[in-house]
Design an enzyme around this catalytic site. Structure first.
Site, PDB file in Angstrom:
ATOM      1  CG  HIS A  57      -2.725   2.674  -2.610  1.00 43.45           C
ATOM      2  ND1 HIS A  57      -2.012   2.976  -1.476  1.00 43.45           N
ATOM      3  CD2 HIS A  57      -2.388   1.399  -2.932  1.00 43.45           C
ATOM      4  CE1 HIS A  57      -1.265   1.941  -1.125  1.00 43.45           C
ATOM      5  NE2 HIS A  57      -1.483   0.972  -1.993  1.00 43.45           N
ATOM      6  CG  LEU A  58      -9.906   4.858  -2.537  1.00 46.71           C
ATOM      7  CD1 LEU A  58     -11.202   4.962  -1.740  1.00 46.71           C
ATOM      8  CD2 LEU A  58     -10.199   4.519  -3.995  1.00 46.71           C
ATOM      9  NE  ARG A  59      -2.080   6.926  -5.245  1.00 48.01           N
ATOM     10  CZ  ARG A  59      -1.051   6.168  -4.875  1.00 48.01           C
ATOM     11  NH1 ARG A  59      -0.692   6.133  -3.600  1.00 48.01           N
ATOM     12  NH2 ARG A  59      -0.378   5.462  -5.770  1.00 48.01           N
ATOM     13  CG  ASN A  89       0.096   4.777   1.206  1.00 50.73           C
ATOM     14  OD1 ASN A  89      -1.091   4.502   1.067  1.00 50.73           O
ATOM     15  ND2 ASN A  89       1.020   4.421   0.328  1.00 50.73           N
ATOM     16  CG  ASP A 147       0.415  -0.787   1.587  1.00 52.55           C
ATOM     17  OD1 ASP A 147       1.098  -1.819   1.500  1.00 52.55           O
ATOM     18  OD2 ASP A 147      -0.037  -0.192   0.599  1.00 52.55           O
ATOM     19  CG  HIS A 174       4.902  -2.642   2.194  1.00 54.50           C
ATOM     20  ND1 HIS A 174       4.462  -2.400   0.910  1.00 54.50           N
ATOM     21  CD2 HIS A 174       6.251  -2.492   2.149  1.00 54.50           C
ATOM     22  CE1 HIS A 174       5.498  -2.114   0.136  1.00 54.50           C
ATOM     23  NE2 HIS A 174       6.599  -2.163   0.874  1.00 54.50           N
ATOM     24  CG  HIS A 227       1.583  -6.008  -1.887  1.00 56.11           C
ATOM     25  ND1 HIS A 227       2.629  -6.323  -1.061  1.00 56.11           N
ATOM     26  CD2 HIS A 227       1.380  -4.678  -1.728  1.00 56.11           C
ATOM     27  CE1 HIS A 227       3.052  -5.252  -0.443  1.00 56.11           C
ATOM     28  NE2 HIS A 227       2.301  -4.235  -0.821  1.00 56.11           N
ATOM     29  CG  ASN A 273       7.795  -2.113  -3.493  1.00 52.14           C
ATOM     30  OD1 ASN A 273       8.291  -3.233  -3.535  1.00 52.14           O
ATOM     31  ND2 ASN A 273       8.087  -1.239  -2.541  1.00 52.14           N
ATOM     32  CG  ASP A 300      -0.686  -2.606  -4.322  1.00 51.47           C
ATOM     33  OD1 ASP A 300      -1.056  -1.570  -3.744  1.00 51.47           O
ATOM     34  OD2 ASP A 300       0.520  -2.909  -4.456  1.00 51.47           O
TER      35      ASP A 300
END
Length: 438
Positions: A57-59, A89, A147, A174, A227, A273, A300
């Site tokens: 997740h690089l946001r 996401n 995800d 997910h 995951h 999660n 993750d």
């Protein structure tokens, strides 16, 4: 005239043989020249293709206070990674070609490794309208995923798998039954009961795995389970493989290193999660890795701000960082105890993820991309989150003594990370400023 870089006195990651390699313009040369512009003395360290993480997740766009493509890929390079696949996401969701192209352009401008965007399965990740997967693939998406949110509707998942099959893209799942999860925040078991925290049963993951195995058979679509964390989910993946389905799966270091008992000590720094599971599930994770059920490893990597994670446990977000500890946790938790030989452990971070997402092959041989990492598998170090390159600091491994350190990372022939113990020689200028890469 372009610079030629030579790495001398390294050990091949598969054979252990002493090797020298050379590369120029981002490509390995067939032979090592007598003279070079930049020379790296590996001093017997292990040389491997650059690591690949299919679940990061690089946001960006929209969540730069948590992480950016620049800081996230800098963390990746420090962890030995030369490629990551980033989840969609974000805010806004990466669900159209414009945002896929934006991520790729931003990575080219500021990134320290190759960034492969994963686009959303459904518009806005709402689980309703499918995105234009053919156009997304042409724009550069390597997979599809919602995800962070499960695709609740079996009908939507069925159509998504069929549609993505024609595009040649896997769907990264997910797996979470939201009804079973309820308002839970950690694994259901004795630890949750003792701590008084609302819990999530392992079945919330495994029943969705079983559902989607059936849908993979129905549609012939490609599916990658993200995951995985519990014994029943690994059994579901084994069943899919026995049936010859196009199904793969990953797991993460925290699931083989820790159990839900870690929540008592680490609080929100152990909240992710799927949640940390029981000791039975941890042992099942080790078994699934050792017997080949798991196709590749992933982190993750999910950074959050310190303020977010300092909230009460049930208010804090799920997610920890993992790029800068992944290799050492692999060597410490899998190789040193004898669960895997070093070559197989590295394969799960290199060749295996490239196969899963059909990414370009990398070998330490002429004509291949000069994406590589130099590793001291015996070096010991203590995890210090304050020294992370990532904006995220949440990890349950703070203060842990680990074995295995990344000495240098090269992506497309450029130095993207260099440990201070590594000395460069030669008359040329490194492809990237050394200070910037440290």
């Amino acid at each position: 005239m372009t610079a030629v870089t030579v790495i001398r006195d390294a050990r091949h990651w598969q054979t252990g043989a002493a090797i020298d390699v050379a590369f120029e313009r981002g490509t390995f040369l067939d032979a090592v020249p007598a003279a070079a512009d930049v020379v790296v003395d590996a001093k017997g360290a292990v040389l491997a293709p650059g690591l690949v993480d299919l679940h990061v997740h690089l946001r960006e766009p929209g969540q730069g206070s948590r992480e950016t493509i620049e800081t996230g890929t800098r963390a990746a390079a420090a962890g030995g990674f030369t490629a990551v696949a980033c989840m969609p996401n974000t805010e806004p969701v990466v669900d159209n070609i414009a945002w896929v192209e934006w991520v790729r352009a931003r990575a080219r401008a500021v990134g320290r490794c190759r960034v492969h965007p994963i686009a959303a399965v459904t518009v806005g990740q709402k689980g309703e309208q499918l995105t234009e997967c053919l156009a997304l693939k042409q724009a550069g998406a390597v997979a599809l995923s919602d995800d962070g949110r499960p695709i609740v509707s079996a009908a939507v998942m069925r159509h998504a798998l069929a549609y993505a099959r024609h595009a040649g893209l896997p769907i990264v799942c997910h797996e979470e039954d939201l009804a079973l999860r309820g308002d839970g925040h950690m694994n259901e078991g004795a630890a949750a009961t003792r701590l008084g925290i609302r819990a999530i049963p392992a079945a919330a993951e495994s029943v969705m795995v079983r559902r989607d195995v059936e849908l993979a058979e129905l549609t012939g679509g490609r599916m990658h389970f993200a995951h995985l964390s519990c014994a029943a989910s690994f059994d579901g993946l084994r069943d899919a493989k026995r049936r010859g389905l196009a199904v793969t799966g990953e797991t993460c270091p925290h699931y083989w290193m820790l159990t839900d008992e870690a929540v008592a000590e680490w609080g929100t720094d152990a909240k992710m999660n799927p949640p940390l599971r029981s000791e039975r599930d941890r042992l099942a994770t080790l078994e699934a890795i050792a017997d080949g059920t798991i196709d590749c490893l992933a982190t993750d990597h999910a950074p959050h701000t310190g303020d977010d994670k300092r909230q009460p446990f049930e208010m804090a977000p799920f997610g920890i960082v993992g790029l800068e500890t992944a290799l050492a946790l692999t060597l410490t938790g899998l190789v040193r105890p004898g669960h895997l030989p070093l070559a197989r452990a590295l394969e799960l971070w290199t060749e295996a993820p490239r196969r899963v997402f059909d990414l370009p092959e990398v070998q330490l041989a002429g004509g291949f991309p000069a994406d590589l990492t130099l590793i001291d598998p015996d070096a010991e170090w203590t995890v210090d989150p304050a020294a992370f390159h990532s904006k995220g600091r949440s990890t349950p491994f703070a203060g842990m003594r680990l074995t295995g350190r990344v000495l240098a990372t090269f992506c497309d022939g450029e130095i993207t990370h260099l440990d201070p113990v590594v000395k460069l020689m030669g008359t040329g200028t490194p492809p990237v400023g050394v200070e910037a890469a440290r």
